[in-house]
Structures are given as C-alpha cells and as structure tokens.
Scaffold this motif. Sequence first.
Motif, mmCIF file in Angstrom:
data_model
loop_
_atom_site.group_PDB
_atom_site.id
_atom_site.type_symbol
_atom_site.label_atom_id
_atom_site.label_comp_id
_atom_site.label_asym_id
_atom_site.label_seq_id
_atom_site.Cartn_x
_atom_site.Cartn_y
_atom_site.Cartn_z
ATOM 1 N N HIS A 173 1.945 -1.849 -5.827
ATOM 2 C CA HIS A 173 0.965 -1.287 -4.904
ATOM 3 C C HIS A 173 -0.285 -2.144 -4.711
ATOM 4 O O HIS A 173 -1.087 -1.869 -3.826
ATOM 5 N N ASN A 174 -0.466 -3.180 -5.537
ATOM 6 C CA ASN A 174 -1.661 -4.030 -5.484
ATOM 7 C C ASN A 174 -2.923 -3.166 -5.504
ATOM 8 O O ASN A 174 -3.885 -3.415 -4.822
ATOM 9 N N ALA A 175 -2.872 -2.113 -6.331
ATOM 10 C CA ALA A 175 -3.983 -1.165 -6.390
ATOM 11 C C ALA A 175 -4.557 -1.041 -7.800
ATOM 12 O O ALA A 175 -5.540 -0.347 -7.993
ATOM 13 N N GLN A 199 -4.863 -6.249 -9.191
ATOM 14 C CA GLN A 199 -6.275 -6.355 -8.771
ATOM 15 C C GLN A 199 -7.172 -6.669 -9.969
ATOM 16 O O GLN A 199 -8.078 -7.500 -9.876
ATOM 17 N N PRO A 257 2.118 -2.283 -0.720
ATOM 18 C CA PRO A 257 0.702 -2.016 -1.008
ATOM 19 C C PRO A 257 0.256 -0.597 -0.675
ATOM 20 O O PRO A 257 0.697 -0.014 0.307
ATOM 21 N N ALA A 258 -0.624 -0.095 -1.534
ATOM 22 C CA ALA A 258 -1.236 1.218 -1.317
ATOM 23 C C ALA A 258 -2.302 1.097 -0.223
ATOM 24 O O ALA A 258 -2.618 0.002 0.240
ATOM 25 N N ASP A 259 -2.865 2.222 0.158
ATOM 26 C CA ASP A 259 -3.927 2.220 1.163
ATOM 27 C C ASP A 259 -5.257 1.756 0.569
ATOM 28 O O ASP A 259 -6.064 1.130 1.242
ATOM 29 N N THR A 260 -5.490 2.107 -0.698
ATOM 30 C CA THR A 260 -6.757 1.787 -1.346
ATOM 31 C C THR A 260 -6.506 1.414 -2.811
ATOM 32 O O THR A 260 -5.448 1.723 -3.360
ATOM 33 N N ILE A 261 -7.489 0.792 -3.408
ATOM 34 C CA ILE A 261 -7.415 0.501 -4.837
ATOM 35 C C ILE A 261 -7.640 1.796 -5.614
ATOM 36 O O ILE A 261 -8.447 2.639 -5.214
ATOM 37 N N ASN A 262 -6.944 1.924 -6.716
ATOM 38 C CA ASN A 262 -7.064 3.080 -7.592
ATOM 39 C C ASN A 262 -8.533 3.244 -8.013
ATOM 40 O O ASN A 262 -9.108 2.340 -8.615
ATOM 41 N N PRO A 317 -5.857 -3.452 -1.120
ATOM 42 C CA PRO A 317 -4.501 -3.918 -1.382
ATOM 43 C C PRO A 317 -3.989 -4.793 -0.234
ATOM 44 O O PRO A 317 -4.281 -4.544 0.932
#
Length: 128
Positions: free
Chosen positions: A10-12, A16, A39-44, A63
């Motif tokens: 997800h690169n979240a 990152q 990839p997710a919509d936003t970083i965790n 992401p």
Amino acid sequence: MTSVLFVCVHNAGRSQMAAAFLTHLSHGQVEVRSAGSAPADTINPTVVAAMGEIGIDLAEEAPKVLTVDAVRASDVVITMGCGDACPVFPGKRYLDWQLDDPAGQGLEAVRPIRDEIERRVRGLLNEL
C-alpha cells in the motif's frame, strides 16, 4: 549516487517509514524512492504519528504506485511483503525485509516496527 527503492503493497506504512529514515540518515547522499503495488489513498495516520514522535514529518507524503521505471532506475530494491507484484530486473540488488504490517495497529504496536525499520536502514547505509 546510489538509488534505493522501498516497496510494500500500500506504500502507506513500512516503505514510507524506510524511505523517510534513509532520506534523513543519508543527508541526501542516497536517492530514495518508495512505492506500492496497490497504493492506498493516504499514509497510515498512526505511522505519521509514530514518525512525528522522532521528528520525521510524513504528513505531506502520499502513496505512490510502483512502476517498472522506478525499479529500473534503482540500484537496490527492498521489498516488504509485496510478493510477486514486484518486477525483477537483472543487475539489481534485491532484499526482502519481513516486517509486521502497521495497518490497523495502534501506536504501541507501530513503534517497534518503526524502530526495527530504523535499525535495518542504518545497517543498509553501512553497506552502501
């Protein structure tokens, strides 16, 4: 300049954090990328909070999708649980870091993941 690509699904979270640590610790001496196979919509937000505790701001990061060009342009590709979604090219150095996924975890669980990523990034820097 050596180029490192960190990849997770997800690169979240993990990728990152790893990219942020390498950017911070290498003082611009390493070209750093991160990406996700989905990839997710936003970083965790818990990852953002955990990194903020140690003075690294991820709030403006987003992401990014994994591309063949990103892999091709990197000397070292470090995967973190993306399995077969990561393209493999001859002549690249590949490492697979088995790390717990911070997704859905609280801050108490994310801190040790963050600290392990920092330890591994410091080790990687010594090898580059």
